[in-house]
Design a protein around this motif. Sequence first.
Motif, PDB file in Angstrom:
ATOM      1  N   ARG A  25       4.557   3.408 -18.435  1.00 56.73           N
ATOM      2  CA  ARG A  25       4.518   2.204 -17.601  1.00 56.73           C
ATOM      3  C   ARG A  25       5.313   2.409 -16.319  1.00 56.73           C
ATOM      4  O   ARG A  25       4.864   2.030 -15.234  1.00 56.73           O
ATOM      5  N   LEU A  26       6.483   3.038 -16.430  1.00 56.05           N
ATOM      6  CA  LEU A  26       7.283   3.319 -15.230  1.00 56.05           C
ATOM      7  C   LEU A  26       6.537   4.248 -14.269  1.00 56.05           C
ATOM      8  O   LEU A  26       6.561   4.051 -13.052  1.00 56.05           O
ATOM      9  N   VAL A  27       5.855   5.244 -14.823  1.00 55.41           N
ATOM     10  CA  VAL A  27       5.088   6.188 -13.989  1.00 55.41           C
ATOM     11  C   VAL A  27       3.912   5.477 -13.311  1.00 55.41           C
ATOM     12  O   VAL A  27       3.561   5.787 -12.165  1.00 55.41           O
ATOM     13  N   LEU A  28       3.323   4.509 -14.006  1.00 52.86           N
ATOM     14  CA  LEU A  28       2.171   3.796 -13.445  1.00 52.86           C
ATOM     15  C   LEU A  28       2.541   2.854 -12.296  1.00 52.86           C
ATOM     16  O   LEU A  28       1.674   2.495 -11.496  1.00 52.86           O
ATOM     17  N   VAL A  29       3.807   2.461 -12.202  1.00 48.18           N
ATOM     18  CA  VAL A  29       4.211   1.521 -11.137  1.00 48.18           C
ATOM     19  C   VAL A  29       3.910   2.094  -9.755  1.00 48.18           C
ATOM     20  O   VAL A  29       3.219   1.445  -8.956  1.00 48.18           O
ATOM     21  N   PRO A  30       4.377   3.311  -9.406  1.00 52.05           N
ATOM     22  CA  PRO A  30       4.037   3.824  -8.070  1.00 52.05           C
ATOM     23  C   PRO A  30       2.542   4.116  -7.906  1.00 52.05           C
ATOM     24  O   PRO A  30       2.000   3.956  -6.808  1.00 52.05           O
ATOM     25  N   VAL A  31       1.881   4.520  -8.987  1.00 49.64           N
ATOM     26  CA  VAL A  31       0.428   4.748  -8.909  1.00 49.64           C
ATOM     27  C   VAL A  31      -0.271   3.434  -8.572  1.00 49.64           C
ATOM     28  O   VAL A  31      -1.158   3.385  -7.702  1.00 49.64           O
ATOM     29  N   PHE A  32       0.152   2.369  -9.240  1.00 53.45           N
ATOM     30  CA  PHE A  32      -0.393   1.036  -8.963  1.00 53.45           C
ATOM     31  C   PHE A  32      -0.137   0.639  -7.513  1.00 53.45           C
ATOM     32  O   PHE A  32      -1.050   0.182  -6.804  1.00 53.45           O
ATOM     33  N   ALA A  33       1.107   0.827  -7.044  1.00 51.93           N
ATOM     34  CA  ALA A  33       1.472   0.430  -5.681  1.00 51.93           C
ATOM     35  C   ALA A  33       0.640   1.186  -4.647  1.00 51.93           C
ATOM     36  O   ALA A  33       0.129   0.585  -3.693  1.00 51.93           O
ATOM     37  N   VAL A  34       0.470   2.476  -4.840  1.00 51.33           N
ATOM     38  CA  VAL A  34      -0.324   3.286  -3.901  1.00 51.33           C
ATOM     39  C   VAL A  34      -1.774   2.805  -3.887  1.00 51.33           C
ATOM     40  O   VAL A  34      -2.410   2.730  -2.826  1.00 51.33           O
ATOM     41  N   THR A  35      -2.289   2.436  -5.056  1.00 50.33           N
ATOM     42  CA  THR A  35      -3.672   1.970  -5.139  1.00 50.33           C
ATOM     43  C   THR A  35      -3.850   0.639  -4.405  1.00 50.33           C
ATOM     44  O   THR A  35      -4.853   0.438  -3.714  1.00 50.33           O
ATOM     45  N   VAL A  36      -2.867  -0.259  -4.542  1.00 48.52           N
ATOM     46  CA  VAL A  36      -2.941  -1.535  -3.814  1.00 48.52           C
ATOM     47  C   VAL A  36      -2.902  -1.277  -2.311  1.00 48.52           C
ATOM     48  O   VAL A  36      -3.699  -1.842  -1.551  1.00 48.52           O
ATOM     49  N   VAL A  37      -1.997  -0.400  -1.887  1.00 46.31           N
ATOM     50  CA  VAL A  37      -1.891  -0.085  -0.453  1.00 46.31           C
ATOM     51  C   VAL A  37      -3.199   0.537   0.043  1.00 46.31           C
ATOM     52  O   VAL A  37      -3.691   0.204   1.127  1.00 46.31           O
ATOM     53  N   ALA A  38      -3.785   1.430  -0.751  1.00 42.84           N
ATOM     54  CA  ALA A  38      -5.061   2.054  -0.366  1.00 42.84           C
ATOM     55  C   ALA A  38      -6.159   0.999  -0.219  1.00 42.84           C
ATOM     56  O   ALA A  38      -7.040   1.126   0.629  1.00 42.84           O
ATOM     57  N   SER A  39      -6.082  -0.049  -1.043  1.00 38.86           N
ATOM     58  CA  SER A  39      -7.100  -1.107  -0.968  1.00 38.86           C
ATOM     59  C   SER A  39      -6.916  -1.982   0.260  1.00 38.86           C
ATOM     60  O   SER A  39      -7.883  -2.569   0.753  1.00 38.86           O
ATOM     61  N   GLY A  40      -5.645  -2.078   0.736  1.00 37.57           N
ATOM     62  CA  GLY A  40      -5.361  -3.011   1.824  1.00 37.57           C
ATOM     63  C   GLY A  40      -5.723  -4.437   1.432  1.00 37.57           C
ATOM     64  O   GLY A  40      -5.809  -5.320   2.273  1.00 37.57           O
ATOM     65  N   MET A  41      -5.955  -4.645   0.140  1.00 29.39           N
ATOM     66  CA  MET A  41      -6.412  -5.922  -0.427  1.00 29.39           C
ATOM     67  C   MET A  41      -7.724  -6.381   0.231  1.00 29.39           C
ATOM     68  O   MET A  41      -8.035  -7.560   0.262  1.00 29.39           O
ATOM     69  N   THR A  42      -8.491  -5.389   0.762  1.00 26.54           N
ATOM     70  CA  THR A  42      -9.794  -5.709   1.341  1.00 26.54           C
ATOM     71  C   THR A  42     -10.909  -4.855   0.722  1.00 26.54           C
ATOM     72  O   THR A  42     -12.053  -5.293   0.668  1.00 26.54           O
ATOM     73  N   HIS A  43     -10.589  -3.662   0.253  1.00 28.59           N
ATOM     74  CA  HIS A  43     -11.595  -2.757  -0.321  1.00 28.59           C
ATOM     75  C   HIS A  43     -11.761  -3.068  -1.812  1.00 28.59           C
ATOM     76  O   HIS A  43     -10.835  -2.886  -2.608  1.00 28.59           O
ATOM     77  N   ALA A  44     -12.965  -3.542  -2.178  1.00 20.58           N
ATOM     78  CA  ALA A  44     -13.203  -4.020  -3.548  1.00 20.58           C
ATOM     79  C   ALA A  44     -12.964  -2.933  -4.595  1.00 20.58           C
ATOM     80  O   ALA A  44     -12.351  -3.193  -5.634  1.00 20.58           O
ATOM     81  N   GLY A  45     -13.421  -1.730  -4.351  1.00 26.54           N
ATOM     82  CA  GLY A  45     -13.274  -0.656  -5.331  1.00 26.54           C
ATOM     83  C   GLY A  45     -11.823  -0.327  -5.616  1.00 26.54           C
ATOM     84  O   GLY A  45     -11.418  -0.188  -6.779  1.00 26.54           O
ATOM     85  N   TRP A  46     -11.018  -0.207  -4.558  1.00 28.77           N
ATOM     86  CA  TRP A  46      -9.591   0.083  -4.742  1.00 28.77           C
ATOM     87  C   TRP A  46      -8.876  -1.087  -5.402  1.00 28.77           C
ATOM     88  O   TRP A  46      -7.958  -0.899  -6.188  1.00 28.77           O
ATOM     89  N   ARG A  47      -9.284  -2.313  -5.069  1.00 24.27           N
ATOM     90  CA  ARG A  47      -8.666  -3.487  -5.703  1.00 24.27           C
ATOM     91  C   ARG A  47      -8.956  -3.499  -7.201  1.00 24.27           C
ATOM     92  O   ARG A  47      -8.077  -3.803  -8.009  1.00 24.27           O
ATOM     93  N   MET A  48     -10.187  -3.165  -7.577  1.00 21.13           N
ATOM     94  CA  MET A  48     -10.527  -3.114  -9.003  1.00 21.13           C
ATOM     95  C   MET A  48      -9.713  -2.033  -9.704  1.00 21.13           C
ATOM     96  O   MET A  48      -9.208  -2.244 -10.814  1.00 21.13           O
ATOM     97  N   ALA A  49      -9.559  -0.887  -9.030  1.00 20.86           N
ATOM     98  CA  ALA A  49      -8.752   0.200  -9.614  1.00 20.86           C
ATOM     99  C   ALA A  49      -7.312  -0.253  -9.803  1.00 20.86           C
ATOM    100  O   ALA A  49      -6.703  -0.032 -10.861  1.00 20.86           O
ATOM    101  N   ALA A  50      -6.752  -0.909  -8.777  1.00 21.37           N
ATOM    102  CA  ALA A  50      -5.373  -1.401  -8.867  1.00 21.37           C
ATOM    103  C   ALA A  50      -5.238  -2.419  -9.995  1.00 21.37           C
ATOM    104  O   ALA A  50      -4.264  -2.393 -10.763  1.00 21.37           O
TER     105      ALA A  50
END
Length: 193
Positions: A25-50
């Motif tokens: 879970r601790l390792v997934l925190v930065p992975v999650f954060a990077v995925t949200v940033v990659a999505s910019g909260m506008t890209h649907a695919g990255w948002r679903m991944a996050a």
Amino acid sequence: MTGAESTVATPVPLLNAANLLTAARLVLVPVFAVTVVASGMTHAGWRMAACLIFVVASATDLVDGWIARRFELVTSLGKVADPIADKALTGAALVLLSWYDRLPWWVTVVILVRELGITAMRFWVIRHGVIAASRGGKIKTALQILAITWYLWPMPAALAPVGPWIMGAAVLVTVATGFDYVAQALRLRRPAR
């Protein structure tokens, strides 16, 4: 074999399934954060991944606790690392949602101040007793996870307005349980008469 010999507890290994899930879970925190940033909260695919990463990481909290209790794998490291992992995941999600203007900053501040304050208070009273998670605390966690998931997933326009209602309920339960935990802590700290 005497009764004394049969009651000797075997030490719990530090490297066990429950602690490994907490570490994951601790390792997934930065992975999650990077995925949200990659999505910019506008890209649907990255948002679903996050969103999926967040849900999987949140699920490890339920599983690691169950494993630790069921198989008697509770360790001092797990007792400290588990709440840190929880707060890191929830905190990262809330801060990022506010950063991308999906969630008002006051909501993030209220929830994080309560979470960090209660965690600090638990350490403050630990010599006097343990404040266990209450049913309200579990409802609070479930509502927070549901609300964050709702905000992360690219919902259709018709369903998007449901998110603030779920988050509103999460904030109310978060504050109410915070007061309950403070009352428990004060009772624990009160000198016996």
